[in-house]
Design a protein around this motif. Structure first.
Motif, short mmCIF file in Angstrom:
data_model
loop_
_atom_site.label_atom_id
_atom_site.label_comp_id
_atom_site.label_asym_id
_atom_site.label_seq_id
_atom_site.Cartn_x
_atom_site.Cartn_y
_atom_site.Cartn_z
N SER A 11 2.89 7.41 -6.27
CA SER A 11 2.46 8.45 -7.21
C SER A 11 2.41 9.81 -6.53
N GLU A 12 1.83 9.84 -5.34
CA GLU A 12 1.70 11.10 -4.61
C GLU A 12 3.05 11.58 -4.10
N ALA A 13 3.88 10.66 -3.61
CA ALA A 13 5.17 11.04 -3.02
C ALA A 13 6.11 11.65 -4.05
N PHE A 14 6.11 11.09 -5.27
CA PHE A 14 7.08 11.52 -6.28
C PHE A 14 6.45 12.31 -7.42
N HIS A 15 5.19 12.70 -7.25
CA HIS A 15 4.49 13.52 -8.24
C HIS A 15 4.52 12.87 -9.62
N LEU A 16 4.18 11.60 -9.64
CA LEU A 16 4.10 10.84 -10.88
C LEU A 16 2.68 10.33 -11.08
N SER A 17 2.30 10.09 -12.30
CA SER A 17 0.97 9.53 -12.56
C SER A 17 0.97 8.05 -12.20
N ARG A 18 -0.19 7.55 -11.78
CA ARG A 18 -0.29 6.13 -11.46
C ARG A 18 -0.03 5.27 -12.69
N SER A 19 -0.38 5.80 -13.86
CA SER A 19 -0.16 5.04 -15.09
C SER A 19 1.33 4.84 -15.37
N LYS A 20 2.16 5.74 -14.83
CA LYS A 20 3.60 5.60 -14.97
C LYS A 20 4.18 4.72 -13.87
N VAL A 21 3.64 4.84 -12.67
CA VAL A 21 4.15 4.09 -11.53
C VAL A 21 3.83 2.60 -11.64
N LYS A 22 2.62 2.28 -12.07
CA LYS A 22 2.17 0.89 -12.09
C LYS A 22 3.11 -0.05 -12.85
N PRO A 23 3.47 0.26 -14.11
CA PRO A 23 4.39 -0.65 -14.81
C PRO A 23 5.78 -0.71 -14.20
N LEU A 24 6.22 0.37 -13.55
CA LEU A 24 7.51 0.34 -12.87
C LEU A 24 7.49 -0.68 -11.74
N VAL A 25 6.40 -0.68 -10.97
CA VAL A 25 6.26 -1.65 -9.89
C VAL A 25 6.20 -3.07 -10.45
N GLN A 26 5.42 -3.26 -11.48
CA GLN A 26 5.26 -4.59 -12.08
C GLN A 26 6.57 -5.13 -12.65
N ASN A 27 7.49 -4.23 -12.99
CA ASN A 27 8.78 -4.63 -13.54
C ASN A 27 9.91 -4.57 -12.50
N GLU A 28 9.53 -4.69 -11.22
CA GLU A 28 10.48 -4.80 -10.11
C GLU A 28 11.37 -3.58 -9.96
N LYS A 29 10.83 -2.40 -10.23
CA LYS A 29 11.58 -1.16 -10.04
C LYS A 29 11.29 -0.53 -8.68
N ALA A 30 10.42 -1.17 -7.90
CA ALA A 30 10.04 -0.63 -6.59
C ALA A 30 10.39 -1.64 -5.50
N LYS A 31 10.65 -1.12 -4.30
CA LYS A 31 10.90 -1.97 -3.14
C LYS A 31 10.07 -1.47 -1.97
N VAL A 32 9.66 -2.39 -1.15
CA VAL A 32 9.02 -2.07 0.13
C VAL A 32 9.84 -2.77 1.21
N ASN A 33 10.35 -1.97 2.14
CA ASN A 33 11.21 -2.50 3.22
C ASN A 33 12.37 -3.30 2.65
N TRP A 34 13.02 -2.69 1.63
CA TRP A 34 14.25 -3.22 1.03
C TRP A 34 14.04 -4.52 0.26
N ARG A 35 12.80 -4.88 -0.05
CA ARG A 35 12.52 -6.09 -0.82
C ARG A 35 11.77 -5.71 -2.09
N PRO A 36 12.19 -6.25 -3.26
CA PRO A 36 11.47 -5.96 -4.49
C PRO A 36 10.02 -6.44 -4.43
N VAL A 37 9.13 -5.65 -4.95
CA VAL A 37 7.71 -6.02 -5.01
C VAL A 37 7.22 -5.82 -6.44
N THR A 38 6.16 -6.54 -6.80
CA THR A 38 5.61 -6.43 -8.15
C THR A 38 4.11 -6.17 -8.15
N ASP A 39 3.51 -6.04 -6.97
CA ASP A 39 2.07 -5.84 -6.87
C ASP A 39 1.74 -4.38 -6.57
N PRO A 40 1.24 -3.64 -7.57
CA PRO A 40 0.92 -2.22 -7.33
C PRO A 40 -0.16 -2.01 -6.28
#
Length: 258
Positions: free
Chosen positions: A188-217
């Motif tokens: 949220s801080e890095a990309f100037h997005l609200s946490r309410s927008k980031v959270k569902p993106l993570v839960q829907n596998e739109k985020a990766k940590v160390n090149w691996r998809p994650v679903t836990d915000p």
């Protein structure tokens, strides 16, 4: 202290694999070549090896390659470029009329049955010149089967490694403060997005940590973690600098590609 304490739980299976590779080199006294590893996996290999009797070299075809094959070997062995068994291709397509994106090409390669570990970096220049790397043992198959990306026809031409494009992504460093090291908070801080927008993106596998998809915000981040959020970009958590007087955490991040 257990070796596994240095790594996240989800990395333990890869740690076991690395230990098996090392044991193969020691007992059979011969080199062991891996498929392509992402930078986090490369770091794990280096950490486990330390200063032991098994050595390692990495190559992804170019000095600035991100994904690389690893060669583990005993101290008598001197690695050569050929030992990494890399194949490089130039991708021809109707450039004047069509565009091909990284995600389209990635999807097409997975679509012909390749696992991600069998190919390296996909390089696309500003002029839309496209190159890709594969393991040598899959090169003929890729050249025969990768004939389109989406609806765009493709033709692959083998090229020498010294013709590969340079992959130089600009980095912008920032020091920010966050309330915690949760994944959704840092994104949220890095990309100037609200946490309410980031959270569902993570839960829907739109985020990766160390090149691996994650679903836990709420995933807790560590120094050196590479994060990505689809549609926003990539950011690396370089340093955790400590708490501010108000109890927040000061971190140094690097935005990749911008």
């Amino acid at each position: 202290m257990s070796l596994y304490q240095h790594f996240r739980r989800e990395e333990h299976a890869f740690v076991d694999q690395v230990l098996d590779w090392i044991e193969t080199v020691r007992t059979e006294y011969r080199p062991k070549r891996t498929d392509f590893l992402d930078p986090r996996q490369q770091k794990i290999v280096r950490t486990i090896l330390g200063t032991g009797d098994v050595l390692a070299s990495f190559s992804g075809g170019a000095p600035d390659a991100e994904r690389r094959r690893c060669l583990l070997y005993p101290d008598y062995f001197l690695p050569e470029v050929e030992d990494f068994d890399l194949a490089a291709f130039h991708v021809d397509y109707p450039l004047k009329f069509e565009t091909v994106t990284h995600s389209q090409l990635l999807g097409s390669m997975m679509g012909i049955g390749l696992v991600r570990e069998k190919f390296g970096d996909i390089l696309i220049s500003e002029e839309q010149v496209i190159q890709l790397l594969t393991c040598g043992d899959t090169a003929d198959y890729v050249q025969q089967q990768l004939v389109q990306a989406g609806k765009v026809p493709l033709s692959l031409k083998r090229i020498p490694l010294d013709e590969l494009l340079h992959k130089q992504e600009p980095e912008t460093e920032r020091t920010v403060t966050v309330s915690s090291l949760r994944l959704d908070v840092v994104l949220s801080e890095a990309f100037h997005l609200s946490r309410s927008k980031v959270k569902p993106l993570v839960q829907n596998e739109k985020a990766k940590v160390n090149w691996r998809p994650v679903t836990d915000p709420s995933m807790q981040l560590e120094e050196g973690d590479m994060l990505s959020l689809r549609g926003s970009g990539r950011v690396r958590l370089d340093r955790i600098e400590g708490e501010t007087k108000r109890g927040k955490i000061r971190i140094n991040i690097a935005l990749i590609g911008g």
